[in-house]
Design a protein around this motif. Sequence first.
Motif, PDB file in Angstrom:
ATOM      1  N   ALA A  84       0.225  -2.931  -1.649  1.00 48.44           N
ATOM      2  CA  ALA A  84       1.098  -3.563  -0.656  1.00 48.44           C
ATOM      3  C   ALA A  84       1.358  -5.006  -1.053  1.00 48.44           C
ATOM      4  O   ALA A  84       0.585  -5.619  -1.807  1.00 48.44           O
ATOM      5  CB  ALA A  84       0.455  -3.503   0.731  1.00 48.44           C
ATOM      6  N   PHE A 100      -1.476  -4.385   7.923  1.00 43.38           N
ATOM      7  CA  PHE A 100      -1.829  -3.419   6.875  1.00 43.38           C
ATOM      8  C   PHE A 100      -3.116  -2.676   7.230  1.00 43.38           C
ATOM      9  O   PHE A 100      -3.220  -1.452   7.061  1.00 43.38           O
ATOM     10  CB  PHE A 100      -2.008  -4.121   5.537  1.00 43.38           C
ATOM     11  N   VAL A 149      -3.867  -5.590  -1.569  1.00 43.19           N
ATOM     12  CA  VAL A 149      -2.863  -6.484  -0.988  1.00 43.19           C
ATOM     13  C   VAL A 149      -2.534  -7.554  -2.022  1.00 43.19           C
ATOM     14  O   VAL A 149      -3.430  -8.252  -2.515  1.00 43.19           O
ATOM     15  CB  VAL A 149      -3.370  -7.149   0.306  1.00 43.19           C
ATOM     16  N   PRO A 186      -3.437   0.096   2.666  1.00 39.70           N
ATOM     17  CA  PRO A 186      -3.332  -0.022   1.205  1.00 39.70           C
ATOM     18  C   PRO A 186      -4.696  -0.270   0.572  1.00 39.70           C
ATOM     19  O   PRO A 186      -5.625  -0.734   1.227  1.00 39.70           O
ATOM     20  CB  PRO A 186      -2.405  -1.225   1.015  1.00 39.70           C
ATOM     21  N   ARG A 216      -2.265   2.693  -4.004  1.00 39.64           N
ATOM     22  CA  ARG A 216      -1.612   2.227  -2.780  1.00 39.64           C
ATOM     23  C   ARG A 216      -1.627   0.690  -2.783  1.00 39.64           C
ATOM     24  O   ARG A 216      -2.621   0.066  -2.418  1.00 39.64           O
ATOM     25  CB  ARG A 216      -2.308   2.770  -1.530  1.00 39.64           C
ATOM     26  N   TYR A 264       4.308  -0.963   3.551  1.00 40.10           N
ATOM     27  CA  TYR A 264       3.505  -1.734   2.610  1.00 40.10           C
ATOM     28  C   TYR A 264       4.218  -3.007   2.138  1.00 40.10           C
ATOM     29  O   TYR A 264       3.769  -3.660   1.198  1.00 40.10           O
ATOM     30  CB  TYR A 264       3.154  -0.881   1.394  1.00 40.10           C
TER      31      TYR A 264
END
Length: 356
Positions: free
Chosen positions: A180, A231, A241, A238, A178, A213
């Motif tokens: 972003a 976020f 980052v 996420p 995940r 994201y």
Amino acid sequence: MASIKDVAAEAGVSVATVSRVLNDHPSVSEDARTRVLAAVEALGYRPNAVARSLRTDQTRTLGLVISDVLNPYFTELARSVEEEARALGYSVIIGNADERPDLQDHHVRTLLDRRIDGLLVSPTDGGSPLILDAARAGTPMVFVDRWIPGVDVPVVRSDGRAAVRDLVAHLHGLGHRRLAIIAGPAATTTGSERVEAFRAAMAEYGLPLPDAYIGQGDFQAESGRRVTEGFLDLPEPPEVVFAADNLMALGALDAVRARGLRVPRDIALAAFDDIRWFVHTDPPITAIAQPTGELGRAAVRALVDRIEGRPPQSVTLPARLVVRRSCGEPVPQEPPAPEEFPASAEPSPATNRSQT
């Protein structure tokens, strides 16, 4: 302050002879040249640069308009520009646009009014009529770092697409899924290029990139803080980052710490535009580094070529990934200390390596 007439009287020559010596004219005898230079030294005479520019139509001065002087990337860029210009016999006047198109145009207008020989610009957006008009009018100009598509001006920049792909591959290899991004302004070429490179790399590795994201920043620390807070408030935040510039990364780091969270234990952080500070954060930040000094030097060389009648060349240099420890990378192992010396209590140095 001594005048050119004072120099002529001291050297026992005419004012015209002094002028020819100062302009390195070949018709002056060696004896006259020696006497004039001695008089210049004795009187501390300094030629009037403004008056000379009116006669020669040159000021030996370059203008540099940068996007944000508080951004360490642009500070280093400006320093390399000034050093290379000085080596080539030019001075530099710097204007700070502060990421504002109106302030950018103010500096461009002021520099053109001061009869600079050429202009280096890192555009804050892609639609400044003043820059477009100056380019069409034949003003010697080079875009550095950012550029305006479709304008016939040499561009000196780095290409970060491969480095962004290397970053995504690195994060994927660490087990992150995940990811972003805090994107820069879409109106800038660097802002749009970095987010598109990230999107393409995510697709290559089969990683989803939901709209939630992708946060819109402005290359300023406050936007990095604001986007990261958003976020962290998501139902599924996420794991990483990626900030598309260094100031937004520092803002992101502030937001994480304000929540009582730790990098990379709770969330990982990576950045575009490596800066010297990143090795001193805890943990040191994994980042994409641009060849900032060489970009500045190459931009000056291209502009001077244009000014002096040589064909200027656009230059594109690769950025590179610098791996540290902000994304959950393993801590580098120190070799055993020799028995006669106690092990150092200092933290181990950050590991820098380029992934190609």
